[in-house]
Design a protein around this motif. Structure first.
Motif, PDB file in Angstrom:
ATOM      1  N   LYS A 169       0.855  -1.177   0.000  1.00 21.15           N
ATOM      2  CA  LYS A 169       0.000   0.000   0.000  1.00 21.15           C
ATOM      3  C   LYS A 169       0.896   1.233   0.000  1.00 21.15           C
ATOM      4  N   GLN A 170       0.286   2.385  -0.260  1.00 19.48           N
ATOM      5  CA  GLN A 170       1.054   3.627  -0.291  1.00 19.48           C
ATOM      6  C   GLN A 170       1.572   3.978   1.106  1.00 19.48           C
ATOM      7  N   ASP A 171       2.842   4.344   1.176  1.00 16.93           N
ATOM      8  CA  ASP A 171       3.518   4.684   2.429  1.00 16.93           C
ATOM      9  C   ASP A 171       3.376   3.567   3.451  1.00 16.93           C
ATOM     10  N   MET A 172       3.828   2.361   3.051  1.00 15.82           N
ATOM     11  CA  MET A 172       3.644   1.188   3.920  1.00 15.82           C
ATOM     12  C   MET A 172       4.485   1.240   5.195  1.00 15.82           C
ATOM     13  N   CYS A 173       5.509   2.103   5.220  1.00 14.66           N
ATOM     14  CA  CYS A 173       6.306   2.264   6.443  1.00 14.66           C
ATOM     15  C   CYS A 173       5.827   3.450   7.280  1.00 14.66           C
ATOM     16  N   MET A 174       4.781   4.135   6.820  1.00 10.89           N
ATOM     17  CA  MET A 174       4.151   5.257   7.526  1.00 10.89           C
ATOM     18  C   MET A 174       5.171   6.351   7.891  1.00 10.89           C
ATOM     19  N   THR A 209      11.291  11.761   2.398  1.00 14.31           N
ATOM     20  CA  THR A 209      12.129  10.890   3.226  1.00 14.31           C
ATOM     21  C   THR A 209      12.983   9.970   2.356  1.00 14.31           C
ATOM     22  N   LEU A 210      14.283   9.948   2.629  1.00 19.15           N
ATOM     23  CA  LEU A 210      15.186   9.104   1.855  1.00 19.15           C
ATOM     24  C   LEU A 210      15.166   7.670   2.370  1.00 19.15           C
ATOM     25  N   ARG A 211      15.422   6.744   1.457  1.00 17.85           N
ATOM     26  CA  ARG A 211      15.470   5.328   1.843  1.00 17.85           C
ATOM     27  C   ARG A 211      16.487   5.101   2.959  1.00 17.85           C
ATOM     28  N   GLU A 212      17.624   5.766   2.888  1.00 15.55           N
ATOM     29  CA  GLU A 212      18.682   5.553   3.880  1.00 15.55           C
ATOM     30  C   GLU A 212      18.284   6.022   5.270  1.00 15.55           C
ATOM     31  N   ASP A 213      17.229   6.823   5.357  1.00 21.30           N
ATOM     32  CA  ASP A 213      16.773   7.321   6.656  1.00 21.30           C
ATOM     33  C   ASP A 213      15.655   6.462   7.259  1.00 21.30           C
ATOM     34  N   ILE A 214      15.263   5.403   6.552  1.00 19.35           N
ATOM     35  CA  ILE A 214      14.230   4.494   7.061  1.00 19.35           C
ATOM     36  C   ILE A 214      14.943   3.257   7.604  1.00 19.35           C
ATOM     37  N   ASP A 215      14.784   2.965   8.893  1.00 17.46           N
ATOM     38  CA  ASP A 215      15.558   1.864   9.482  1.00 17.46           C
ATOM     39  C   ASP A 215      15.001   0.504   9.042  1.00 17.46           C
ATOM     40  N   ASN A 216      15.873  -0.463   9.012  1.00 20.25           N
ATOM     41  CA  ASN A 216      15.528  -1.793   8.511  1.00 20.25           C
ATOM     42  C   ASN A 216      14.470  -2.495   9.354  1.00 20.25           C
ATOM     43  N   GLN A 217      14.421  -2.189  10.654  1.00 19.47           N
ATOM     44  CA  GLN A 217      13.402  -2.807  11.507  1.00 19.47           C
ATOM     45  C   GLN A 217      12.006  -2.362  11.077  1.00 19.47           C
ATOM     46  N   THR A 218      11.868  -1.070  10.774  1.00 14.79           N
ATOM     47  CA  THR A 218      10.580  -0.551  10.302  1.00 14.79           C
ATOM     48  C   THR A 218      10.186  -1.226   8.989  1.00 14.79           C
ATOM     49  N   ILE A 219      11.155  -1.382   8.094  1.00 11.88           N
ATOM     50  CA  ILE A 219      10.883  -2.028   6.803  1.00 11.88           C
ATOM     51  C   ILE A 219      10.518  -3.488   7.011  1.00 11.88           C
ATOM     52  N   GLY A 220      11.220  -4.161   7.945  1.00  8.81           N
ATOM     53  CA  GLY A 220      10.951  -5.567   8.219  1.00  8.81           C
ATOM     54  C   GLY A 220       9.552  -5.803   8.757  1.00  8.81           C
ATOM     55  N   ILE A 221       9.027  -4.842   9.514  1.00  7.07           N
ATOM     56  CA  ILE A 221       7.659  -4.962  10.038  1.00  7.07           C
ATOM     57  C   ILE A 221       6.647  -4.776   8.911  1.00  7.07           C
ATOM     58  N   ALA A 222       6.888  -3.779   8.058  1.00  6.26           N
ATOM     59  CA  ALA A 222       5.975  -3.501   6.944  1.00  6.26           C
ATOM     60  C   ALA A 222       6.060  -4.578   5.870  1.00  6.26           C
ATOM     61  N   LEU A 252       2.515   0.750  -8.479  1.00  4.60           N
ATOM     62  CA  LEU A 252       3.255   1.783  -7.740  1.00  4.60           C
ATOM     63  C   LEU A 252       3.622   1.311  -6.337  1.00  4.60           C
ATOM     64  N   HIS A 253       2.727   0.558  -5.713  1.00  3.00           N
ATOM     65  CA  HIS A 253       3.039   0.005  -4.383  1.00  3.00           C
ATOM     66  C   HIS A 253       4.241  -0.943  -4.476  1.00  3.00           C
ATOM     67  N   TRP A 254       4.257  -1.741  -5.551  1.00  2.00           N
ATOM     68  CA  TRP A 254       5.373  -2.675  -5.751  1.00  2.00           C
ATOM     69  C   TRP A 254       6.692  -1.915  -5.936  1.00  2.00           C
ATOM     70  N   LEU A 255       6.651  -0.817  -6.696  1.00  3.18           N
ATOM     71  CA  LEU A 255       7.863  -0.015  -6.882  1.00  3.18           C
ATOM     72  C   LEU A 255       8.334   0.583  -5.556  1.00  3.18           C
ATOM     73  N   GLU A 256       7.401   1.033  -4.736  1.00  2.42           N
ATOM     74  CA  GLU A 256       7.775   1.565  -3.418  1.00  2.42           C
ATOM     75  C   GLU A 256       8.438   0.458  -2.591  1.00  2.42           C
ATOM     76  N   ALA A 257       7.844  -0.739  -2.624  1.00  2.00           N
ATOM     77  CA  ALA A 257       8.399  -1.868  -1.870  1.00  2.00           C
ATOM     78  C   ALA A 257       9.795  -2.236  -2.380  1.00  2.00           C
ATOM     79  N   MET A 258       9.962  -2.252  -3.687  1.00  2.97           N
ATOM     80  CA  MET A 258      11.278  -2.579  -4.263  1.00  2.97           C
ATOM     81  C   MET A 258      12.323  -1.546  -3.871  1.00  2.97           C
ATOM     82  N   SER A 259      11.915  -0.305  -3.742  1.00  2.00           N
ATOM     83  CA  SER A 259      12.832   0.734  -3.264  1.00  2.00           C
ATOM     84  C   SER A 259      13.202   0.482  -1.807  1.00  2.00           C
ATOM     85  N   LEU A 260      12.213   0.129  -1.005  1.00  2.00           N
ATOM     86  CA  LEU A 260      12.461  -0.104   0.419  1.00  2.00           C
ATOM     87  C   LEU A 260      13.414  -1.279   0.649  1.00  2.00           C
TER      88      LEU A 260
END
Length: 573
Positions: free
Chosen positions: A404-409, A415-428, A466-474
């Motif tokens: 979904k859009q902004d799955m890491c909220m 917000t840059l990818r490098e500023d999103i921590d891996n734990q947050t991504i792992g939960i989403a 678009l959600h898939w592209l966001e996920a692939m970026s994350l």
């Protein structure tokens, strides 16, 4: 100790200043190549002669290709030979993009030049490369052999390369084209039968004695001190020749405390007259899955569960845990655990359900998917299984609240990818969803018959592209999404059953990605902001996802079509 003569020959080769540059140990599946590689690496490590090692393994991400091969070797060399480290560091400092350059350039600049320039003693420096045949791309294999040969010109140190593989055609051709003065070859399954028999007998005596002692310690009905006896061991030796994998697998099977070791051994011996070694190795284990079942319906159910669960495990591009397999297949974890309980002799099944389940040996995969159907009712149609896994991936990604859009909220669109921590991504995006995002197109391609799936693909893309592209970026796989879209265009381009709407979508998706991949890669939410906002008026993606652009965007550029100067992604042109 087994294989003593061969290990001595390898040691002599490494020490000989006039020895050939490459030692190629090849043999058919199950002859013990990887065991020897590990022993060789440990031995040279103990002598301070190991420069680096790389163990290829199909289906293990970067271990299944050459993308990280040269950087891994360079990194290990810098640790093992600190004199080399400053020269490797200088290369990276002068050109930080070297890690993304072609294999030949990486080999020359990260390995060969530093070795030539560093003040090294002219003593043996061994690089161990195991299971070259498990490198997934044939072209990579050919290229790697050609590139490695260039290392023979290093004179500052006695550089040697030890390689193991199956005798696959691309590898054989690579060594045939190489000067005979460069490589020394040993064919493992052609070693004298007497030597192999002795080594197998030693191994089986040792392992079965351990099994007897451990069984008797459990307080069960005691196995006699002479169990299983020399005659039985000789029967097992004859069944095994020349495959060490038979001996290792059978011993794990007999050691499984779920079963009575006497009955398990008897079940193995029932198959001593099977035609192939792999049938002797694996059929007793498969038949144990339905042992004691008399009702056809129950047998059919157990076999179907095996083919779904184990078939998925052997098809996966990279291993998943029991928890993730259950989520992907949408079956209870207990079902997966129960089905795997009696397969510890062929699968590595961690106690921790969050750790991946792995094949102990590739030959089990080969046996199950063999088109001669030697596995009988347990045979897995590999192409069909890839198609099923592809659909499971699409279904998983399409579940509510998955993609979904902004799955890491993170909310802030910049917000840059490098500023999103891996734990947050792992939960989403838990492991099975990350897997689905990365490999669903891979499984479609491997199905060989993708057309029946184009409807499901279109439904997914029109809702979740678009959600898939966001996920692939994350998950830092944006560049792979370009290849994936191009693969989809190729898969669905045939005239028979051609879906023009899907083709139009994919053509526009490729342009959308080539124009915006750099933005999306660094800032995932820009997928919906700048990427969507600046798409041309006629863009299929812009029209399909117009509701996902920000409400505050009132005016959009009136460019009609994608311009001709789309960014070209290196390696994807």
């Amino acid at each position: 100790d087994t294989r003593t003569e061969l290990l001595r020959e390898i040691s002599d080769w490494a020490e000989d200043p006039h020895g050939k540059f490459i030692f190629w140990l090849n043999g058919v599946a199950g002859t013990g190549k990887s065991t020897i590689s590990r022993t060789v690496a440990r031995t040279f490590e103990g002598k301070g002669q190991l420069g680096a090692s790389f163990f290829f393994k199909r289906g293990e991400g970067d271990r299944g290709n050459v993308s990280k091969f040269f950087t891994t070797i360079a990194s290990q060399l810098a640790i093992k030979r600190p004199q080399v480290a400053p020269f490797i560091a200088r290369t990276i400092g002068n050109d930080p993009t070297i890690v993304n350059k072609c294999s030949h350039e990486q080999f020359q600049k990260l390995i060969i030049q530093p070795l030539k320039e560093a003040p090294l003693h002219s003593s043996p420096l061994i690089v161990v490369i195991d299971a070259l045949d498990e490198c997934e791309q044939e072209q990579d294999v050919r290229s790697l052999i050609r590139i490695l040969e260039q290392g023979k010109d290093v004179t500052s140190v006695q550089l040697r390369i030890f390689v193991t593989s199956r005798p696959e055609l691309p590898i054989r051709l690579g060594f045939i084209k190489m000067s005979k003065e460069t490589h020394h070859d040993v064919v493992l399954h052609e070693i004298q039968q007497g030597t192999i028999r002795r080594d197998l007998a030693l191994y089986l005596h040792h392992e079965l004695a351990m099994i007897r002692r451990e069984h008797n310690l459990l307080g069960r009905t005691q196995l006699p001190s002479n169990w299983p006896g020399d005659e039985t061991i000789q029967k097992l030796v004859e069944m095994a020749i020349p495959l060490f994998i038979f001996a290792a697998t059978v011993c794990r099977f007999i050691a499984d405390t779920t079963w009575n070791p006497k009955k398990t051994l008897a079940a193995v011996l029932e198959h001593q007259h099977e035609e192939s070694n792999l049938e002797k190795t694996y059929l007793p284990i498969l038949h144990q899955q339905i042992a004691g079942q008399t009702r056809k319906r129950t047998k059919d159910r157990l076999v179907a569960e095996f083919r779904e669960i184990v078939g998925t495990i052997i098809t996966l591009a990279t291993p998943l845990s029991i928890m993730s397999i259950a989520e992907l297949l949408r079956v209870p974890e207990d079902d997966v655990e129960i089905r795997l309980d009696s397969l510890h002799s062929v699968l590595s099944i961690p106690v921790d359900k969050e750790k991946p389940v792995r094949l102990l040996h590739l030959s089990f995969h080969d046996f199950l998917v063999d088109t001669e159907k030697v596995a009988g009712e347990f045979w897995v149609d590999e192409h069909e299984m890839h198609g099923k896994v592809a659909i499971k991936c699409l279904e998983l990604m399409s579940q509510p609240d998955r993609l979904k859009q902004d799955m890491c909220m993170v909310q802030a669109p910049g917000t840059l990818r490098e500023d999103i921590d891996n734990q947050t991504i792992g939960i989403a995006l838990p492991p099975e969803v990350q897997y689905a995002c990365q490999y669903w197109v891979h499984h479609l391609k491997k199905s060989k018959k993708p057309l029946p799936y184009q409807g499901a693909v279109q439904v997914f893309l029109e809702k979740h592209f678009l959600h898939w592209l966001e996920a692939m970026s994350l998950i830092e796989r944006t560049a792979e999404s370009v290849d994936a879209v191009r693969t989809l265009r190729s898969l669905f381009s045939t005239k028979s059953g051609k879906n023009s709407d899907l083709q139009s979508f994919l053509l526009d998706a490729e342009s959308f990605l080539l124009k915006n991949w750099g933005i999306i890669e660094h800032a995932p939410l820009q997928t919906y902001i700048s990427a969507l906002t600046f798409a041309p008026e006629r863009s299929v993606i812009r029209r399909q996802f117009h509701t996902q652009k920000p409400r505050w965007v009132r005016l959009q550029p009136k460019v009609q079509d994608w311009d001709a100067f789309l960014q070209t992604l290196e390696g994807h042109s």
